[in-house]
Design a protein around this motif. Sequence first.
Motif, short mmCIF file in Angstrom:
data_model
loop_
_atom_site.label_atom_id
_atom_site.label_comp_id
_atom_site.label_asym_id
_atom_site.label_seq_id
_atom_site.Cartn_x
_atom_site.Cartn_y
_atom_site.Cartn_z
N TRP A 156 1.23 -1.67 -0.01
CA TRP A 156 0.20 0.33 0.20
C TRP A 156 1.03 1.51 -0.24
N ARG A 157 2.03 0.93 0.78
CA ARG A 157 2.57 2.43 0.44
C ARG A 157 3.34 2.70 -0.65
N VAL A 158 3.71 1.65 -1.23
CA VAL A 158 4.55 1.79 -2.21
C VAL A 158 3.74 2.54 -3.42
N MET A 159 2.07 1.70 -3.78
CA MET A 159 1.19 2.15 -4.84
C MET A 159 1.07 3.13 -4.29
N ARG A 160 0.85 4.57 -2.70
CA ARG A 160 0.80 5.23 -2.12
C ARG A 160 2.23 6.49 -2.11
N LYS A 161 2.69 5.69 -3.00
CA LYS A 161 4.66 6.51 -2.77
C LYS A 161 4.54 7.31 -1.73
N LYS A 162 4.13 6.70 -0.20
CA LYS A 162 4.40 6.62 1.25
C LYS A 162 5.91 6.18 1.45
N LEU A 163 6.53 5.69 0.53
CA LEU A 163 7.62 5.37 1.43
C LEU A 163 9.30 6.39 1.72
N PRO A 164 9.82 6.98 2.42
CA PRO A 164 10.27 7.41 2.79
C PRO A 164 11.91 7.52 1.95
N LEU A 165 11.72 6.97 0.59
CA LEU A 165 12.83 7.02 -0.53
C LEU A 165 13.35 8.73 -1.01
N ASP A 166 14.95 8.52 -2.07
CA ASP A 166 15.71 9.85 -1.69
C ASP A 166 14.35 10.66 -2.56
N ASP A 167 13.78 10.82 -3.57
CA ASP A 167 13.32 11.48 -4.41
C ASP A 167 11.36 11.95 -3.68
N ILE A 168 10.98 11.42 -3.05
CA ILE A 168 10.37 11.91 -2.23
C ILE A 168 10.65 12.82 -0.61
N VAL A 169 11.69 12.05 0.12
CA VAL A 169 12.06 12.96 0.73
C VAL A 169 12.36 14.39 0.01
N SER A 170 13.14 14.96 -0.88
CA SER A 170 14.13 15.81 -1.00
C SER A 170 11.76 16.51 -1.55
N LYS A 171 10.94 16.85 -1.63
CA LYS A 171 10.28 17.06 -2.24
C LYS A 171 9.53 18.17 -0.84
N PHE A 172 10.40 17.67 0.65
CA PHE A 172 10.13 18.53 2.17
C PHE A 172 11.07 19.93 1.96
N GLY A 173 11.93 19.62 0.88
CA GLY A 173 12.68 20.76 0.91
C GLY A 173 14.04 20.53 1.15
N GLN A 174 14.39 19.09 1.63
CA GLN A 174 15.67 18.17 1.99
C GLN A 174 16.33 18.19 0.73
N ASN A 175 17.54 18.94 1.05
CA ASN A 175 18.77 18.70 -0.31
C ASN A 175 19.58 17.00 -0.07
N ILE A 176 19.55 16.22 -0.41
CA ILE A 176 19.46 14.74 -0.86
C ILE A 176 20.84 14.81 -2.18
N VAL A 177 21.97 14.15 -1.98
CA VAL A 177 22.68 13.42 -2.78
C VAL A 177 22.03 12.10 -3.10
N SER A 178 21.07 11.33 -4.02
CA SER A 178 20.48 10.31 -4.09
C SER A 178 21.60 9.54 -5.25
N ARG A 179 21.54 8.39 -3.99
CA ARG A 179 22.98 7.44 -4.44
C ARG A 179 22.08 6.09 -4.23
N CYS A 180 21.71 4.85 -4.68
CA CYS A 180 20.56 3.68 -4.69
C CYS A 180 21.59 2.95 -3.98
N ASN A 181 21.67 1.60 -3.35
CA ASN A 181 22.20 0.73 -3.13
C ASN A 181 21.60 -0.43 -3.95
N CYS A 182 21.03 -0.86 -5.12
CA CYS A 182 20.79 -1.81 -5.26
C CYS A 182 21.65 -1.81 -6.68
#
Length: 329
Positions: A156-182
């Motif tokens: 449900w969180r995935v479908m609703r885009k409610k996971l705290p991933l870098d692209d979502i957290v950055s929408k709250f004004g946080q400057n993040i250097v996004s790098r995946c671990n996969c």
Amino acid sequence: MARVNSIARSWSSSQSQSWKEPLNCRATAEPHMLWKINSGSSFFWWDSWTGLGPLAVFLQKGTMPGNTLVNEFIHENKRDTEKLLNTVPAPLHNLIERIHINDPSKPDTCIWTINSDGKFTCASPRELTRKRKDTNDTLNNLWYKRLPFKIAFLNWRVMRKKLPLDDIVSKFGQNIVSRCNCCPNPQSETLDHLFVHGDIAKNIWQYFANSLGIKISNINLHLSWRDICVIVDNYRNQISSCLMYWDRPITQQFKINTDGSSLIQMKKAGAGGIRRNKEGRMILAYSEYLEFCSNNRAEIEAALIGLKYSSSLGLNNIIFEMDSKLMVV
């Protein structure tokens, strides 16, 4: 000057937000409230005791009636007809005359007309005021009773885009250097990359899609995660069938058809078989529960059990037929 009745009061910016919400719901709830007249403690102009809503709406525009009670128009358990004629607009006279006065020793009672028993519940006004969205079958199917809640909630969180991933957290004004671990070569951590486009995601899609008979080529991995979930949810595997026939054994021989099965999720296994003569008549059938084991082990046990039963009956000329390539080899 009399205070304005709460029915006529509007919200202003100087008032609390907690008061604003009930006022917004007032217009929806009021038509479902009907006052039963006993002692006449209801407001004459503002409470809905005639079934037409507040009588104040029938007055001339600009008229502001006070908080008059119904009992001010009742004298010795009877209506004060003369006062009603002088106060109430003429079209309402006949309606008011038909209103029954009940037990004058009790206060007036508010009936919540939505419920059959007339009693108010918190659930009923919520159903009136809540804004329902269109039904989403894909989201509804996430809440499968046999699926662990934590898995359903994650989906449900995935479908609703409610996971705290870098692209979502950055929408709250946080400057993040996004790098995946996969991935060996890290890329931006997004929902679609983590579940669709990433190296690990693609390997998982390939592994499970092949096991379920789904051709991964039918799924465009460049679609969004939500679109892919809709495609998989609507996927129906194509069922094919072919004609099968049973070869009879030659004279003096018996044929035993066996099968074994293992259910990994349920931790159960079983084996069974059937023995027939050259005419196809059933001589013996058996099935047994096994301790949890692999599917290949269940196939072997099915053949051994058939061999044991045949030996106990002195039958030696036996042919085994099964669908396990491991056993055939």
